[in-house]
Enzyme design. Structure first.
Site, mmCIF file in Angstrom:
data_model
loop_
_atom_site.group_PDB
_atom_site.id
_atom_site.type_symbol
_atom_site.label_atom_id
_atom_site.label_comp_id
_atom_site.label_asym_id
_atom_site.label_seq_id
_atom_site.Cartn_x
_atom_site.Cartn_y
_atom_site.Cartn_z
ATOM 1 N N THR A 145 0.829 -1.217 0.000
ATOM 2 C CA THR A 145 0.000 0.000 0.000
ATOM 3 C C THR A 145 0.856 1.257 0.000
ATOM 4 O O THR A 145 0.400 2.315 -0.422
ATOM 5 C CB THR A 145 -0.912 0.035 1.240
ATOM 6 O OG1 THR A 145 -0.105 -0.260 2.390
ATOM 7 C CG2 THR A 145 -2.044 -0.970 1.144
ATOM 8 N N ASP A 194 9.446 0.778 5.115
ATOM 9 C CA ASP A 194 10.570 0.207 5.871
ATOM 10 C C ASP A 194 11.343 1.287 6.628
ATOM 11 O O ASP A 194 11.607 1.147 7.825
ATOM 12 C CB ASP A 194 11.532 -0.525 4.919
ATOM 13 C CG ASP A 194 10.837 -1.621 4.136
ATOM 14 O OD1 ASP A 194 9.746 -2.044 4.551
ATOM 15 O OD2 ASP A 194 11.377 -2.040 3.101
ATOM 16 N N SER A 241 16.186 -5.889 6.629
ATOM 17 C CA SER A 241 17.571 -5.743 7.059
ATOM 18 C C SER A 241 18.236 -4.603 6.275
ATOM 19 O O SER A 241 19.138 -3.943 6.788
ATOM 20 C CB SER A 241 18.342 -7.049 6.892
ATOM 21 O OG SER A 241 18.208 -7.530 5.587
HETATM 22 C C1 GLA Z 1 9.102 -3.856 0.648
HETATM 23 C C2 GLA Z 1 9.263 -2.380 0.286
HETATM 24 C C3 GLA Z 1 8.230 -1.528 1.033
HETATM 25 C C4 GLA Z 1 6.817 -2.071 0.819
HETATM 26 C C5 GLA Z 1 6.762 -3.571 1.076
HETATM 27 C C6 GLA Z 1 5.421 -4.173 0.709
HETATM 28 O O1 GLA Z 1 9.397 -4.054 1.998
HETATM 29 O O2 GLA Z 1 10.569 -1.931 0.623
HETATM 30 O O3 GLA Z 1 8.329 -0.184 0.620
HETATM 31 O O4 GLA Z 1 6.333 -1.752 -0.463
HETATM 32 O O5 GLA Z 1 7.769 -4.277 0.370
HETATM 33 O O6 GLA Z 1 4.409 -3.639 1.500
#
Ligand code: GLA
Length: 401
Positions: free
Chosen positions: A46, A182, A137
């Site tokens: 999302t 993240d 990570s």
């Molecule tokens: C990875 C990407 C995030 C996000 C997720 C899925 O972790 O780095 O930005 O899009 O996938 O929700």
């Protein structure tokens, strides 16, 4: 992942310091930093659609030993991979041969662009976040590098500037078109706290996560992930196309975030099937994030688990980020007593599942999920209980035992 340091943080720091001095010679006193990984509780794919997420930092981390150098040299060492990368300032470029070190290089490159006067760095890291498990990570590595360099330079950046900078290290330098999930989660984490973020307005809210009422277990399938970079970019592009489709009929739609369930019903049948499915996942997932945050605010962990389960199905069927091994593992996890819900961590295409459990079944669950998966597939999974934890910080002597 190779577990080199089963000891405490002090032991890990001491070993990193020894490696750093052995490899890169004597220099300034070494300082120590840490940054966590993350679990996403709801909100799959999302973020780059400017939607909603519910996530938390975890008590698994990357620890770094770091010191400045005066000679323009950048030296990196990963204890987990037993791998060294050496390069020089000021011209930094991503290089395939540098692998994991492209993340700290990207952060340094972005800090350089902001005018921070870095003259060189030694950085040795060790992580307890499974690499390739979709627990970020890489964002932890970015965040620990940013924190280390800024502290060593006696500089600081606001949390949001650091979040954006670390994300640019990934999108602009390393070249993965990720959203903000993240870096936001890793940098804003607090113990036993989930974070709800609106990825368009960047408004966020913290929700206490009642660890006495529900446990979180990360189950690592140990497979897949080769497809992540190419499939991920493909999903980003599909979502943009789907949004364009809606915009033809609803000019207010800038991204899938602006599509309502009524729009889906009215316009969906006019779209190619695959784009419709991608859009349906994103639109319904945003609703599930709101529902999940509401469930957490009432400490209704059973409801949160049911929402995670609905999210899994949508990610598998509409967004198609599962793989057969994750489906098997999900089936096994869901069949065990006391499991409230299980979903795919992060990007998918392999890596980990996250299960929410009644705390009293934790030990049984951890043993059974691994042994049943081995019996049924011959494959080795691993299970790890996690708690939501705090963001990046310096590890000082008194806090390091
Ligand atoms: C990875 C990407 C995030 C996000 C997720 C899925 O972790 O780095 O930005 O899009 O996938 O929700």
């Amino acid at each position: 992942m190779k577990e080199i340091f089963p000891e405490d943080t002090r032991g890990r720091c001491d070993r990193l310091e020894q490696e750093l001095e052995k490899r890169f010679g004597p220099g300034e006193p070494v300082r120590f930093f840490r940054a966590p990984g993350r679990v996403d509780l709801m909100g799959s794919h999302t973020d780059y659609n400017l939607g909603l997420i519910l996530a938390g930092a975890v008590d698994r981390e990357i620890v770094a030993a770091a010191r400045l150098r005066p000679d323009g040299q950048l030296n990196f060492y990963s204890q987990n991979l037993d791998q060294e990368v050496r390069t020089r300032l000021p011209q930094l470029r991503p290089e395939p041969a540098h692998g994991w070190a492209n993340y700290p290089k990207g952060v340094i490159h972005e800090l350089n662009k902001l005018g921070f006067p870095l003259t060189g760095l030694d950085l040795a890291v060790h992580g307890t976040i499974p690499v390739g498990g979709n627990l970020s990570s890489s964002a932890a590595l970015e965040a620990v590098t940013a924190r280390a360099v800024l502290d060593l330079l006696k500089e600081s950046l606001a949390a949001w500037e650091t979040i954006h900078l670390c994300r640019r290290a990934e999108t602009d330098f390393v070249g993965l078109p990720c959203g903000i999930l993240d870096q936001f989660t890793v940098i804003m984490g607090r113990p036993d706290t989930a974070l709800f973020l609106d990825c368009r307005s960047l408004e966020y809210e913290r929700f206490p996560f009642p660890a006495d009422q529900a446990a979180l277990v990360v189950i690592n399938s140990g497979v897949g992930r080769e497809l992540v970079a190419s499939e991920y970019a493909g999903r980003v592009a599909e979502c943009q196309k789907a949004a364009e489709h809606f915009r033809r009929y609803r000019p207010r739609v800038q991204s899938l975030r602006d599509v309502t369930e009524a729009d889906l019903e009215a316009i969906g049948p006019l779209m190619p099937e695959t784009l419709f499915r991608r859009a349906r996942h994103v639109v319904t997932e945003n609703r599930r994030v709101r529902e999940a945050a509401a469930a957490l605010s009432r400490a209704d962990m059973a409801a949160l688990g049911r929402i995670m389960e609905a999210g899994f199905q949508s990610s598998r069927d509409d967004y198609q980020i599962s793989i057969p091994e994750l489906d098997r593992l999900h089936g096994i996890a869901s069949s065990l007593p006391g499991v409230l819900g299980t979903r795919i961590a992060g990007a998918g295409w392999g890596g980990c599942l996250i299960s929410l459990l009644q705390p009293e079944v934790l030990d049984n669950f951890m043993k059974k999920v691994v042994s049943l998966y081995r019996d049924k597939t011959g494959r080795q999974a691993s299970a790890m209980a996690v708690r939501l934890g705090g963001g990046p910080e310096e590890i000082r002597a008194e806090a390091s035992s």
